[in-house]
Design a protein around this motif. Sequence first.
Motif, PDB file in Angstrom:
ATOM      1  N   LYS A   1       0.839  -1.206   0.000  1.00  0.00           N
ATOM      2  CA  LYS A   1       0.000   0.000   0.000  1.00  0.00           C
ATOM      3  C   LYS A   1       0.876   1.258   0.000  1.00  0.00           C
ATOM      4  CE  LYS A   1      -4.266  -1.573   0.310  1.00  0.00           C
ATOM      5  NZ  LYS A   1      -5.228  -1.337  -0.769  1.00  0.00           N
ATOM      6  N   CYS A   2       0.510   2.198  -0.856  1.00  0.00           N
ATOM      7  CA  CYS A   2       1.231   3.470  -0.926  1.00  0.00           C
ATOM      8  C   CYS A   2       1.112   4.194   0.430  1.00  0.00           C
ATOM      9  CB  CYS A   2       0.620   4.330  -2.028  1.00  0.00           C
ATOM     10  SG  CYS A   2       1.228   6.022  -2.058  1.00  0.00           S
ATOM     11  N   PRO A   3       2.220   4.590   1.039  1.00  0.00           N
ATOM     12  CA  PRO A   3       2.148   5.254   2.351  1.00  0.00           C
ATOM     13  C   PRO A   3       1.591   6.673   2.294  1.00  0.00           C
ATOM     14  CG  PRO A   3       4.402   5.223   1.567  1.00  0.00           C
ATOM     15  CD  PRO A   3       3.608   4.426   0.592  1.00  0.00           C
ATOM     16  N   TYR A   4       1.553   7.285   1.103  1.00  0.00           N
ATOM     17  CA  TYR A   4       0.995   8.633   0.978  1.00  0.00           C
ATOM     18  C   TYR A   4      -0.548   8.601   0.976  1.00  0.00           C
ATOM     19  CZ  TYR A   4       5.505  10.749  -0.400  1.00  0.00           C
ATOM     20  OH  TYR A   4       6.796  11.227  -0.443  1.00  0.00           O
ATOM     21  N   CYS A   5      -1.132   7.721   0.155  1.00  0.00           N
ATOM     22  CA  CYS A   5      -2.603   7.689   0.031  1.00  0.00           C
ATOM     23  C   CYS A   5      -3.215   6.493   0.758  1.00  0.00           C
ATOM     24  CB  CYS A   5      -3.029   7.669  -1.439  1.00  0.00           C
ATOM     25  SG  CYS A   5      -2.518   6.195  -2.358  1.00  0.00           S
ATOM     26  N   PHE A   6      -2.391   5.524   1.096  1.00  0.00           N
ATOM     27  CA  PHE A   6      -2.815   4.266   1.698  1.00  0.00           C
ATOM     28  C   PHE A   6      -4.032   3.664   0.988  1.00  0.00           C
ATOM     29  CE2 PHE A   6      -4.202   1.193   4.918  1.00  0.00           C
ATOM     30  CZ  PHE A   6      -3.031   0.467   4.932  1.00  0.00           C
ATOM     31  N   HIS A   7      -3.940   3.641  -0.293  1.00  0.00           N
ATOM     32  CA  HIS A   7      -4.997   2.964  -1.043  1.00  0.00           C
ATOM     33  C   HIS A   7      -4.432   2.232  -2.265  1.00  0.00           C
ATOM     34  CE1 HIS A   7      -8.903   1.915  -2.469  1.00  0.00           C
ATOM     35  NE2 HIS A   7      -8.544   2.354  -3.667  1.00  0.00           N
ATOM     36  N   ARG A   8      -3.705   3.009  -3.097  1.00  0.00           N
ATOM     37  CA  ARG A   8      -3.211   2.411  -4.337  1.00  0.00           C
ATOM     38  C   ARG A   8      -1.922   1.610  -4.087  1.00  0.00           C
ATOM     39  NH1 ARG A   8      -5.205   7.919  -6.642  1.00  0.00           N
ATOM     40  NH2 ARG A   8      -3.418   8.673  -5.471  1.00  0.00           N
ATOM     41  N   GLN A   9      -1.550   0.856  -5.105  1.00  0.00           N
ATOM     42  CA  GLN A   9      -0.385  -0.023  -4.997  1.00  0.00           C
ATOM     43  C   GLN A   9       0.926   0.734  -5.243  1.00  0.00           C
ATOM     44  OE1 GLN A   9      -0.480  -3.766  -4.574  1.00  0.00           O
ATOM     45  NE2 GLN A   9      -2.261  -2.884  -3.578  1.00  0.00           N
TER      46      GLN A   9
ATOM     47  N   CYS B   1       5.992   4.619  -3.368  1.00  0.00           N
ATOM     48  CA  CYS B   1       4.623   5.141  -3.484  1.00  0.00           C
ATOM     49  C   CYS B   1       3.978   4.687  -4.784  1.00  0.00           C
ATOM     50  CB  CYS B   1       4.611   6.670  -3.373  1.00  0.00           C
ATOM     51  SG  CYS B   1       5.254   7.514  -4.812  1.00  0.00           S
ATOM     52  N   CYS B   2       2.712   5.096  -4.967  1.00  0.00           N
ATOM     53  CA  CYS B   2       2.000   4.749  -6.205  1.00  0.00           C
ATOM     54  C   CYS B   2       2.314   5.789  -7.280  1.00  0.00           C
ATOM     55  CB  CYS B   2       0.502   4.661  -5.944  1.00  0.00           C
ATOM     56  SG  CYS B   2      -0.288   6.256  -5.616  1.00  0.00           S
ATOM     57  N   LYS B   3       2.043   5.425  -8.515  1.00  0.00           N
ATOM     58  CA  LYS B   3       2.356   6.330  -9.627  1.00  0.00           C
ATOM     59  C   LYS B   3       1.519   7.608  -9.563  1.00  0.00           C
ATOM     60  CE  LYS B   3       4.588   3.767 -13.310  1.00  0.00           C
ATOM     61  NZ  LYS B   3       4.970   2.564 -12.578  1.00  0.00           N
ATOM     62  N   ASP B   4       0.262   7.482  -9.124  1.00  0.00           N
ATOM     63  CA  ASP B   4      -0.606   8.661  -9.073  1.00  0.00           C
ATOM     64  C   ASP B   4      -0.096   9.685  -8.069  1.00  0.00           C
ATOM     65  OD1 ASP B   4      -2.318   7.814 -11.024  1.00  0.00           O
ATOM     66  OD2 ASP B   4      -3.744   6.904  -9.669  1.00  0.00           O
ATOM     67  N   CYS B   5       0.281   9.232  -6.871  1.00  0.00           N
ATOM     68  CA  CYS B   5       0.824  10.172  -5.879  1.00  0.00           C
ATOM     69  C   CYS B   5       2.126  10.779  -6.386  1.00  0.00           C
ATOM     70  CB  CYS B   5       1.055   9.465  -4.541  1.00  0.00           C
ATOM     71  SG  CYS B   5      -0.467   9.162  -3.609  1.00  0.00           S
ATOM     72  N   ASN B   6       2.960   9.945  -6.985  1.00  0.00           N
ATOM     73  CA  ASN B   6       4.236  10.430  -7.516  1.00  0.00           C
ATOM     74  C   ASN B   6       4.006  11.497  -8.587  1.00  0.00           C
ATOM     75  OD1 ASN B   6       6.766   9.477  -9.696  1.00  0.00           O
ATOM     76  ND2 ASN B   6       7.221  10.112  -7.632  1.00  0.00           N
TER      77      ASN B   6
HETATM   78 ZN    ZN Z   1      -0.507   6.859  -3.370  1.00  0.00          ZN
END
Ligand code: ZN
Length: 288
Positions: A110-118, A144-149
């Motif tokens: 789980k992405c530590p920024y959003c805790f939802h996406r991979q 993190c996930c690509k979206d947060c990045n």
């Molecule tokens: Zn994320």
Amino acid sequence: MWVLPKPTDDAKTVFLDCISIIQDKALKKRLEHSAHDVADAAVRYEAKVASNKLYTLPRNKSTKANKDIRVLGLVTISEMKAVYTNCFALRGTKGRVLYDKILAQPKNSKCPYCFHRQVSTIDHYLSKAYYPLLCVAPVNLIPCCKDCNFTLGSKYPKQAEDELLHPYFDNVENELWLKAKVERTTPVSVSFYVSCPNHWDGLLKDRVKHHFDCLALNSLYSAEAANELTNLNYLLSNLLSTVGRSAVMDILKEMRNSRRSAHVNSWQTAMYTALAKDVWFCEGGFVV
Ligand SMILES: [Zn+2]
């Protein structure tokens, strides 16, 4: 937003390992001479992060026009950034071993920024475009996930309130701060908001709110909640028609308890908390 163990790898050692594969001897020598600056930058980073003063660290602005500006007079910004791209992130290199180790840290990916996406990539907490000396410093590298990045891009903090929650140094996991509200729309929807404990200091409250807004988490969680509500409709409709409102409330409370036992501030915990106490919803507000 979610805590990860701080990497124990030393920034200078990682940097020297990365550049050990460089064939251009002149470039390699200049980079080797920069190793102590890389180590100093990581030490300053750790000294500042604890007091939320990363925004005071000096920046090297990297643009197309000045990408060849030299970092501390030895190597250019683009040469330093290439260490990350060619000697750390590139598969098959010595640095990639640490890259993969960092990528594997989050539980259940789980992405530590959003805790939802991979998790699928690594983010520079302080962008390598502005802080090239930190381009392979482990404490600055966040899985993190690509979206947060993508959302974060090359943003950098201009003041303490702009500093995102840092997975290696901030822990807001155990006290409730994420809440949700049932919206009487057609169909019903759920919105999310930040409500921090009163005893938190003002700066931490501002940073949690900034983190939530900067990563557009209300939008992400609301979309996921809409999908969850669709899946719940059959179950809740049956309970309401066969047993009544109390059965609907009871099952929602059980779902809340189950989610809360796993994570106090997940969007699921917030959503089920809001649903279970909303009389309008439990009396059939969920019916499409
Ligand atoms: Zn994320």
